[in-house]
Scaffold this motif. Structure first.
Motif, short mmCIF file in Angstrom:
data_model
loop_
_atom_site.label_atom_id
_atom_site.label_comp_id
_atom_site.label_asym_id
_atom_site.label_seq_id
_atom_site.Cartn_x
_atom_site.Cartn_y
_atom_site.Cartn_z
N ALA A 162 3.37 -5.54 -3.07
CA ALA A 162 2.91 -6.53 -4.04
C ALA A 162 3.16 -7.94 -3.54
N CYS A 163 4.32 -8.17 -2.92
CA CYS A 163 4.62 -9.49 -2.36
C CYS A 163 3.66 -9.84 -1.22
N VAL A 164 3.35 -8.85 -0.39
CA VAL A 164 2.41 -9.08 0.71
C VAL A 164 1.02 -9.40 0.15
N ALA A 165 0.61 -8.68 -0.90
CA ALA A 165 -0.69 -8.95 -1.50
C ALA A 165 -0.76 -10.36 -2.08
N SER A 166 0.31 -10.79 -2.74
CA SER A 166 0.30 -12.15 -3.30
C SER A 166 0.29 -13.19 -2.19
N ALA A 167 0.94 -12.88 -1.07
CA ALA A 167 0.92 -13.79 0.08
C ALA A 167 -0.48 -13.92 0.67
N ARG A 168 -1.18 -12.80 0.76
CA ARG A 168 -2.54 -12.84 1.28
C ARG A 168 -3.45 -13.65 0.37
N SER A 169 -3.29 -13.51 -0.94
CA SER A 169 -4.10 -14.29 -1.88
C SER A 169 -3.82 -15.78 -1.74
N ALA A 170 -2.53 -16.13 -1.58
CA ALA A 170 -2.18 -17.54 -1.41
C ALA A 170 -2.76 -18.09 -0.12
N ALA A 171 -2.66 -17.32 0.96
CA ALA A 171 -3.22 -17.77 2.24
C ALA A 171 -4.73 -17.93 2.16
N THR A 172 -5.39 -17.00 1.48
CA THR A 172 -6.84 -17.08 1.33
C THR A 172 -7.24 -18.33 0.57
N ALA A 173 -6.50 -18.66 -0.50
CA ALA A 173 -6.81 -19.86 -1.28
C ALA A 173 -6.64 -21.13 -0.47
N VAL A 174 -5.58 -21.19 0.31
CA VAL A 174 -5.34 -22.38 1.14
C VAL A 174 -6.40 -22.51 2.22
N LEU A 175 -6.74 -21.41 2.87
CA LEU A 175 -7.77 -21.46 3.92
C LEU A 175 -9.12 -21.83 3.35
N SER A 176 -9.42 -21.37 2.15
CA SER A 176 -10.68 -21.73 1.51
C SER A 176 -10.75 -23.24 1.30
N HIS A 177 -9.65 -23.82 0.86
CA HIS A 177 -9.60 -25.27 0.68
C HIS A 177 -9.81 -26.00 2.00
N LEU A 178 -9.11 -25.56 3.05
CA LEU A 178 -9.22 -26.23 4.34
C LEU A 178 -10.62 -26.06 4.93
N ARG A 179 -11.24 -24.91 4.74
CA ARG A 179 -12.59 -24.69 5.25
C ARG A 179 -13.59 -25.59 4.53
N ASP A 180 -13.40 -25.71 3.21
CA ASP A 180 -14.29 -26.58 2.46
C ASP A 180 -14.20 -28.02 2.96
N GLU A 181 -13.00 -28.43 3.30
CA GLU A 181 -12.83 -29.78 3.84
C GLU A 181 -13.32 -29.89 5.27
N GLY A 182 -13.25 -28.77 6.02
CA GLY A 182 -13.58 -28.83 7.44
C GLY A 182 -15.00 -28.47 7.78
N GLY A 183 -15.83 -28.19 6.77
CA GLY A 183 -17.24 -27.92 7.04
C GLY A 183 -17.49 -26.65 7.83
N GLY A 184 -16.68 -25.61 7.62
CA GLY A 184 -16.93 -24.32 8.26
C GLY A 184 -16.33 -24.16 9.64
N GLU A 185 -15.59 -25.15 10.12
CA GLU A 185 -15.06 -25.06 11.48
C GLU A 185 -14.04 -23.95 11.66
#
Length: 482
Positions: A448-471
């Motif tokens: 469960a902790c690993v799953a919550s970590a993956r969700s947090a990482a996915t959310a952060v990467l989504s934000h950075l990708r949105d800012e980075g234009g898909g790079e």
């Protein structure tokens, strides 16, 4: 800004924080990831050390095998060959003054087979007589979250609650069924309770849906679960810094600023995004300035403390070798020890390490029982030895002992917990490049902790990708091509 220059800071190097770092680097190999841990070591509640020369976990000794996230992380960290399963032996309950087999056919203590319940002897005749009334009583309407105790007692009576459900929940949360959330701690039962009139029928339906060939329920690593954090840290490629306490977190025009170190000599760290993988009180402190609504919710999460006393006996100390994996002790029995695991029986690899030694672990401490934990280490060892002498017939002194104290270790999923977590995440989501994960949210187990970590990482990467234009996607494909 180029993708390879983006910087994410993960606060906390327990298994959730390290898993978040691994997922960040796995999805975006060019990303710079720094993990900051205030303690002198990584791993949080996962730690292993030797007792009588045998490496034994000090915290969690296993993880759910039927949930994939933990095993997947272990394999990704290069520990596939280390995964092992427990021996096919049953567990017991110390009930009504004696060890009795855990009833076959139960869902978190809720019986599915009345014949097996009778055969186990866990309940008294009066307690047994109360259970079938569940099938004729009017439906217990549940329109919102309720406590485990309120629902189970209404359907099956006090003894099923006190002698089966309570000790099982106590083993996971060190909490009290009167306060624990049905929705958060027994979700399958909670869902069925809203559609089925009978809890017995609901539990049977849950059991029937379970895969018949799912394999063992638990798994661990030969070197102990405490060996997993170092493997994950190494596999992530992140920079991991220990002894670095984060004191402040604040927004900047370009991301986030973290202040660490002593007030007289602070260090400032700039980050494009931050993941908080720390217990609720620490997260509340760091979020108080920028996300006060989330901080207020997290500050209300209670934690239970406990201690694990590990004893190593010569196997000849037992007139009869323990035949099961261990036993649970209901609070109504009034004993200091709440659970015993015969680790040297449950895990064959521990028996192989030294066939002449039997390692076992006694768990002490529930929410509201902090007084017993104020005793010294010698007194706790004496309590565990007395338990083994009385219940298992152990003779003489152990070869070695170890006391591990976990203060404020287990978050309490009280009534309304899921709504609280939803409010926390909603408040945090408004802040660009910020996420939370760990045992305080979606489950206290390793998967469960690993799953919550993956969700947090996915959310952060989504934000950075949105800012980075898909790079980011280009960056990952390039890394794969290499």
């Amino acid at each position: 800004m180029e993708a390879t220059r983006r910087h994410v800071v993960v606060v906390g190097a327990g298994i959730a924080g390290l898993a978040a770092a691994w997922h960040l680097r796995h999805e975006a190999p060019g990303l710079r990831v720094t993990v900051l841990e205030g303690a002198p070591r990584i791993g949080g509640k996962l730690r292993v050390s030797q007792v009588a020369g045998v490496p034994v976990d000090e915290g969690a000794e296993a993880m759910l095998a039927r949930r994939p996230e933990g095993k997947e992380l272990a394999r990704a960290a290069g520990a596939a060959d280390e995964l092992v399963h427990p021996a096919p032996v049953g567990a017991s309950v110390y009930s009504r003054g004696a060890l009795r087999p855990m009833p076959k056919g139960q869902v978190m203590g809720v019986p599915t087979d009345l014949t097996e319940l009778v055969r186990s002897g866990v309940l008294s005749p009066a307690g047994l007589a109360r259970v079938p009334f569940d099938q004729i009583l009017p439906a217990t309407l549940i329109t919102s979250d309720v406590s485990v105790a309120a629902y189970i007692r209404a359907r099956m009576g006090g003894e099923v609650l006190d002698r089966l459900v309570e000790p099982l929940l106590g083993g996971v949360y060190a909490g009290r069924a009167e306060m624990l959330s049905l929705d958060a701690t027994m979700p399958a039962v909670a869902t069925a309770a809203r559609t089925e009139r009978s809890l017995l029928q609901a539990a049977r339906a849950i059991a029937e849906k379970a895969p018949k060939d799912a394999g063992p329920v638990f798994t661990t690593l030969k070197g102990g679960m405490g060996s997993l954090p170092e493997r994950v840290a190494a596999a992530s490629g992140a920079e991991v810094r220990t002894g670095v306490m984060v004191r402040e977190l604040s927004r900047t025009p370009g991301g986030w600023r973290l202040v660490t170190g002593p007030t007289r000599d602070p260090e400032t760290i700039e980050a494009d995004a931050v993941i908080l993988a720390v217990p609720a009180p620490a997260a509340a402190r760091l979020l108080s300035g920028e996300v006060p609504k989330a901080a207020a919710e997290l500050s209300r999460v209670e934690y239970a403390s406990m201690a694990i006393i590990t004893l190593a006996y010569p196997r000849t100390a037992f007139p009869e070798q323990p035949s099961g994996s261990g036993y649970l002790v209901p609070p109504v029995e009034g004993r200091a020890v709440k659970a015993v695991t015969y680790s040297g029986v449950k895990w064959p690899h521990l028996a192989e390490a030294d066939p002449g030694v039997l390692v076992l672990r006694c768990s002490i401490g529930r929410l509201g029982e902090e007084a017993v934990l104020q005793r010294g280490d010698d007194e706790l060892v004496a309590l565990a030895m007395a338990e083994m002498a009385e219940v298992a017939g152990a003779r003489g002194l152990p070869l070695d002992s170890r006391v591990t104290r976990w203060g404020g270790a287990l978050p309490q999923y009280e009534v309304g917990h899921l709504d609280r977590v939803a409010r926390v995440r909603a408040a945090v989501a408004v802040q660009p490049g910020l996420a939370v994960c760990g045992a305080a949210y979606d489950g206290v187990g390793i998967p469960a902790c690993v799953a919550s970590a993956r969700s947090a990482a996915t959310a952060v990467l989504s934000h950075l990708r949105d800012e980075g234009g898909g790079e980011w996607r280009e960056d990952r494909r390039a890394a794969g091509a290499r």
